[in-house]
Design a protein around this motif. Sequence first.
Motif, PDB file in Angstrom:
ATOM      1  N   ALA A   1       0.857  -1.187   0.000  1.00 19.85           N
ATOM      2  CA  ALA A   1       0.000   0.000   0.000  1.00 19.85           C
ATOM      3  C   ALA A   1       0.891   1.234   0.000  1.00 19.85           C
ATOM      4  O   ALA A   1       2.069   1.166   0.398  1.00 19.85           O
ATOM      5  CB  ALA A   1      -0.933   0.017   1.202  1.00 19.85           C
ATOM      6  N   ALA A   2       0.352   2.349  -0.468  1.00 18.93           N
ATOM      7  CA  ALA A   2       1.110   3.596  -0.527  1.00 18.93           C
ATOM      8  C   ALA A   2       1.194   4.235   0.856  1.00 18.93           C
ATOM      9  O   ALA A   2       0.275   4.086   1.687  1.00 18.93           O
ATOM     10  CB  ALA A   2       0.451   4.551  -1.518  1.00 18.93           C
TER      11      ALA A   2
ATOM     12  N   ARG B   1      -1.573  -2.202  -9.461  1.00 19.54           N
ATOM     13  CA  ARG B   1      -0.361  -1.501  -8.986  1.00 19.54           C
ATOM     14  C   ARG B   1      -0.552   0.012  -9.062  1.00 19.54           C
ATOM     15  O   ARG B   1      -0.197   0.745  -8.122  1.00 19.54           O
ATOM     16  CB  ARG B   1       0.846  -1.917  -9.827  1.00 19.54           C
ATOM     17  CG  ARG B   1       2.107  -1.101  -9.548  1.00 19.54           C
ATOM     18  CD  ARG B   1       3.274  -1.561 -10.398  1.00 19.54           C
ATOM     19  NE  ARG B   1       4.394  -0.645 -10.249  1.00 19.54           N
ATOM     20  CZ  ARG B   1       4.615   0.405 -11.051  1.00 19.54           C
ATOM     21  NH1 ARG B   1       3.767   0.642 -12.071  1.00 19.54           N
ATOM     22  NH2 ARG B   1       5.643   1.199 -10.845  1.00 19.54           N
ATOM     23  N   GLN B   2      -1.100   0.491 -10.173  1.00 18.17           N
ATOM     24  CA  GLN B   2      -1.307   1.927 -10.320  1.00 18.17           C
ATOM     25  C   GLN B   2      -2.318   2.444  -9.278  1.00 18.17           C
ATOM     26  O   GLN B   2      -2.155   3.540  -8.737  1.00 18.17           O
ATOM     27  CB  GLN B   2      -1.812   2.242 -11.734  1.00 18.17           C
ATOM     28  CG  GLN B   2      -0.798   1.959 -12.841  1.00 18.17           C
ATOM     29  CD  GLN B   2       0.447   2.821 -12.728  1.00 18.17           C
ATOM     30  OE1 GLN B   2       0.420   3.934 -12.202  1.00 18.17           O
ATOM     31  NE2 GLN B   2       1.570   2.308 -13.227  1.00 18.17           N
ATOM     32  N   LEU B   3      -3.339   1.644  -8.995  1.00 20.70           N
ATOM     33  CA  LEU B   3      -4.301   2.033  -7.959  1.00 20.70           C
ATOM     34  C   LEU B   3      -3.622   2.102  -6.591  1.00 20.70           C
ATOM     35  O   LEU B   3      -3.884   3.016  -5.793  1.00 20.70           O
ATOM     36  CB  LEU B   3      -5.461   1.038  -7.931  1.00 20.70           C
ATOM     37  CG  LEU B   3      -6.462   1.121  -9.086  1.00 20.70           C
ATOM     38  CD1 LEU B   3      -7.397  -0.088  -9.071  1.00 20.70           C
ATOM     39  CD2 LEU B   3      -7.266   2.418  -9.004  1.00 20.70           C
TER      40      LEU B   3
ATOM     41  N   GLY C   1      -2.794   5.457  -3.907  1.00 27.04           N
ATOM     42  CA  GLY C   1      -3.328   5.507  -2.556  1.00 27.04           C
ATOM     43  C   GLY C   1      -4.748   5.001  -2.423  1.00 27.04           C
ATOM     44  O   GLY C   1      -5.440   5.323  -1.454  1.00 27.04           O
ATOM     45  N   ALA C   2      -5.201   4.157  -3.392  1.00 27.04           N
ATOM     46  CA  ALA C   2      -6.584   3.689  -3.379  1.00 27.04           C
ATOM     47  C   ALA C   2      -6.819   2.514  -2.442  1.00 27.04           C
ATOM     48  O   ALA C   2      -7.970   2.169  -2.169  1.00 27.04           O
ATOM     49  CB  ALA C   2      -7.020   3.309  -4.793  1.00 27.04           C
TER      50      ALA C   2
ATOM     51  N   LEU D   1       9.011  -0.627  -3.773  1.00 27.59           N
ATOM     52  CA  LEU D   1       9.364  -0.889  -2.383  1.00 27.59           C
ATOM     53  C   LEU D   1      10.714  -0.272  -2.037  1.00 27.59           C
ATOM     54  O   LEU D   1      10.912   0.250  -0.937  1.00 27.59           O
ATOM     55  CB  LEU D   1       9.392  -2.402  -2.121  1.00 27.59           C
ATOM     56  CG  LEU D   1       8.047  -3.132  -2.218  1.00 27.59           C
ATOM     57  CD1 LEU D   1       8.260  -4.639  -2.140  1.00 27.59           C
ATOM     58  CD2 LEU D   1       7.111  -2.674  -1.109  1.00 27.59           C
ATOM     59  N   ALA D   2      11.633  -0.335  -3.000  1.00 26.03           N
ATOM     60  CA  ALA D   2      12.977   0.207  -2.744  1.00 26.03           C
ATOM     61  C   ALA D   2      12.965   1.721  -2.589  1.00 26.03           C
ATOM     62  O   ALA D   2      13.699   2.275  -1.757  1.00 26.03           O
ATOM     63  CB  ALA D   2      13.921  -0.203  -3.875  1.00 26.03           C
ATOM     64  N   ASN D   3      12.127   2.420  -3.377  1.00 24.07           N
ATOM     65  CA  ASN D   3      12.122   3.891  -3.285  1.00 24.07           C
ATOM     66  C   ASN D   3      11.047   4.425  -2.338  1.00 24.07           C
ATOM     67  O   ASN D   3      10.894   5.643  -2.209  1.00 24.07           O
ATOM     68  CB  ASN D   3      11.981   4.522  -4.677  1.00 24.07           C
ATOM     69  CG  ASN D   3      10.652   4.165  -5.352  1.00 24.07           C
ATOM     70  OD1 ASN D   3       9.641   3.922  -4.697  1.00 24.07           O
ATOM     71  ND2 ASN D   3      10.667   4.147  -6.683  1.00 24.07           N
ATOM     72  N   GLY D   4      10.296   3.525  -1.710  1.00 22.71           N
ATOM     73  CA  GLY D   4       9.318   3.952  -0.720  1.00 22.71           C
ATOM     74  C   GLY D   4       7.965   4.342  -1.278  1.00 22.71           C
ATOM     75  O   GLY D   4       7.087   4.772  -0.522  1.00 22.71           O
ATOM     76  N   SER D   5       7.749   4.178  -2.578  1.00 21.09           N
ATOM     77  CA  SER D   5       6.442   4.510  -3.150  1.00 21.09           C
ATOM     78  C   SER D   5       5.350   3.585  -2.632  1.00 21.09           C
ATOM     79  O   SER D   5       4.180   3.967  -2.553  1.00 21.09           O
ATOM     80  CB  SER D   5       6.490   4.434  -4.681  1.00 21.09           C
ATOM     81  OG  SER D   5       7.434   5.347  -5.198  1.00 21.09           O
ATOM     82  N   LEU D   6       5.749   2.349  -2.307  1.00 21.29           N
ATOM     83  CA  LEU D   6       4.845   1.384  -1.702  1.00 21.29           C
ATOM     84  C   LEU D   6       5.517   0.778  -0.477  1.00 21.29           C
ATOM     85  O   LEU D   6       6.753   0.696  -0.408  1.00 21.29           O
ATOM     86  CB  LEU D   6       4.471   0.278  -2.687  1.00 21.29           C
ATOM     87  CG  LEU D   6       3.613   0.678  -3.895  1.00 21.29           C
ATOM     88  CD1 LEU D   6       3.471  -0.498  -4.857  1.00 21.29           C
ATOM     89  CD2 LEU D   6       2.239   1.175  -3.453  1.00 21.29           C
TER      90      LEU D   6
END
Length: 295
Positions: A166-167, A224-226, A230-231, A245-250
């Motif tokens: 999740a975001a 993934r885009q959802l 942040g959906a 996951l590595a850059n913290g987006s998820l």
Amino acid sequence: MKLDAMALFAVVANEGSFTAAARVCGLPKSTLSQRIAELESQLGMRLLQRTTRRLSLTTAGQAYLVHCQAMLEAAEAAEAAISRLRDAPSGQLRITAPEASGTLLLPALLAAFAERYPAVQVACLITDAQLDLVAERIDLALRTGQLADSSFVSRKVGAVGRVLVAAPGYLAAKGWPQQPAELARHQLLLHTVLPQWPLQQDGDVMLIDASHAGLRANNLNTLRQLALAGAGIALLPRFMVRHDLANGSLQHLLPANPVPENHYYAVYPSRSHRPAALTALLDFIDEYGLAAQLA
């Protein structure tokens, strides 16, 4: 009439003696002599004139040798052609793969394969649908799960690692689930073919009902885009979100309750008479290390 007897006759004629021919063929001299005698009996004509000092061809033998040598040359040419196909496969392959691995992992693999085997033409059908391999003339299907049809061959490529993600924005607003049961109060992003999410707990696998999800898709990239938007929470292949996951987006959720791996298979219609190009691609998939990329 057996073709190998014709070949043996040609060797005897070319070597000029049964002793030399037996050495070339790796047969006892007596066996070789018997085979030639049987050939002459079948033809009803003498091919060789034998004396204690020499061996010569009869008129019939000279005429017959021309055809035997042509047969040997044709056999050698056929063997050379097969060898070229084996060493440098050619022809066309139709393959299918799921949307996620087909768009994220397959292009680089196929580009490297095409560089090594430029004479092989590959047509890709990228879809999550389970295509009919026979009706669609598919040479190779890459997919998760084995086919029920036992007439097909399923060869395990590797295992797909899967994670709940999740975001950060969603988690800041809705909170981090700490136990699998807490997923019931979260917004879940559901793939239409997976209404239940398997999670491991205390050595067992529990199924989480995800059917209350408000957003659904038949495409993993859409999920993934959802998730990135942040959906909600999504269950996705690890290879698909490794950079996120590595850059913290998820964020990776419930690591103490991992999702079981999903096996990934190469499926093809028949074990016998497999085209050289298909054999080359199957071997290349292993050599390229697709299994490690799926994990």
